[in-house]
Design a protein around this motif. Structure first.
Motif, short mmCIF file in Angstrom:
data_model
loop_
_atom_site.label_atom_id
_atom_site.label_comp_id
_atom_site.label_asym_id
_atom_site.label_seq_id
_atom_site.Cartn_x
_atom_site.Cartn_y
_atom_site.Cartn_z
N GLN A 54 8.85 -6.51 12.81
CA GLN A 54 9.02 -6.25 11.53
C GLN A 54 8.80 -4.56 11.41
O GLN A 54 7.99 -4.05 11.97
N MET A 55 9.75 -3.99 10.72
CA MET A 55 9.95 -2.72 10.50
C MET A 55 10.40 -2.29 9.07
O MET A 55 11.63 -2.76 8.82
N TRP A 56 9.88 -1.37 8.47
CA TRP A 56 10.08 -1.11 7.31
C TRP A 56 10.12 0.62 6.88
O TRP A 56 9.04 1.13 7.23
N ALA A 57 11.37 1.01 6.90
CA ALA A 57 11.17 2.75 6.89
C ALA A 57 11.20 3.23 5.65
O ALA A 57 11.56 2.76 4.34
N PHE A 58 10.58 4.47 5.67
CA PHE A 58 10.44 5.31 4.49
C PHE A 58 12.03 5.89 4.37
O PHE A 58 12.55 6.31 5.48
N PHE A 78 0.95 -1.06 0.02
CA PHE A 78 0.14 -0.10 -0.12
C PHE A 78 0.76 1.32 -0.02
O PHE A 78 0.84 2.09 -0.74
N TYR A 79 1.81 1.28 0.79
CA TYR A 79 2.52 2.47 1.06
C TYR A 79 3.65 2.93 -0.03
O TYR A 79 3.67 3.89 -0.63
N GLU A 80 4.21 1.64 -0.32
CA GLU A 80 4.92 1.88 -1.72
C GLU A 80 4.38 2.19 -2.89
O GLU A 80 4.86 3.14 -3.72
N SER A 129 12.66 0.48 3.19
CA SER A 129 13.73 -0.40 3.67
C SER A 129 13.70 -1.23 5.06
O SER A 129 13.16 -0.50 5.78
N ASN A 130 14.04 -2.37 5.05
CA ASN A 130 13.93 -3.16 6.27
C ASN A 130 15.03 -2.62 7.19
O ASN A 130 16.12 -2.67 7.26
N LEU A 131 14.33 -2.37 8.46
CA LEU A 131 15.07 -2.13 9.75
C LEU A 131 15.00 -2.90 10.75
O LEU A 131 15.72 -2.71 11.90
N ILE A 155 6.68 1.83 9.00
CA ILE A 155 5.57 1.09 9.38
C ILE A 155 6.14 -0.09 10.09
O ILE A 155 7.25 -0.67 9.75
N VAL A 156 5.48 -0.40 11.08
CA VAL A 156 5.85 -1.53 11.98
C VAL A 156 4.79 -2.43 12.59
O VAL A 156 3.68 -2.17 12.66
N HIS A 157 5.30 -3.87 12.46
CA HIS A 157 4.53 -4.79 13.12
C HIS A 157 5.00 -5.07 14.45
O HIS A 157 6.29 -5.73 14.22
N MET A 158 4.36 -5.21 15.23
CA MET A 158 5.06 -5.75 16.88
C MET A 158 3.47 -6.21 17.64
O MET A 158 2.74 -5.45 17.59
#
Length: 127
Positions: free
Chosen positions: A44-48, A22-24, A32-34, A61-64
């Motif tokens: 799971q953390m993917w950064a702008f 969605f965001y991409e 980017s995977n952080l 965006i974060v899944h925790m």
């Protein structure tokens, strides 16, 4: 160096694959995977992507576990050339337009959309 008040943002999501797509797609970026290598917590953390010396705030965006998406009172505003464009992309990619583009006077225009996870995000543009 002076900084903006907002230094970072996190948008919590339930389905990372769906939220990342969605965001991409809406913002035409690659996240980017952080997440720490070998992290057993399920984080799971993917950064702008961003430049720490540029204006604005970076975030992810974060899944925790324990941090449910949606239902919060935080709205993050993304800068756009024309917020109606990103609003239309959001609606075409599993989100929905919560409030169509409208004028906020001398400060430009905003639109509010709901992402695939139930979060409301803001879109801001001067045109």
């Amino acid at each position: 160096m002076e900084r903006n008040v907002v230094g970072w943002f996190e948008i919590y999501v339930d389905d990372m694959k769906r939220a990342r797509a969605f965001y991409e797609t809406v913002f035409q970026v690659t996240l980017s995977n952080l997440a720490p290598e070998g992290d057993a917590s399920g984080l799971q953390m993917w950064a702008f992507t961003g430049d720490p010396n540029a204006g604005g705030a970076a975030g992810a965006i974060v899944h925790m576990e324990g941090c449910k998406a949606g239902g919060n009172s935080t709205i993050v505003y993304f800068s756009c050339a024309d917020c109606a464009v990103e609003a239309a992309r959001a609606a075409a990619n599993g989100g929905r337009i919560f409030k169509d583009k409208f004028s906020i006077g001398q400060y430009g225009h905003i639109a509010l959309v709901e992402d695939t996870e139930g979060n409301i995000i803001g879109l801001h543009s001067m045109q």
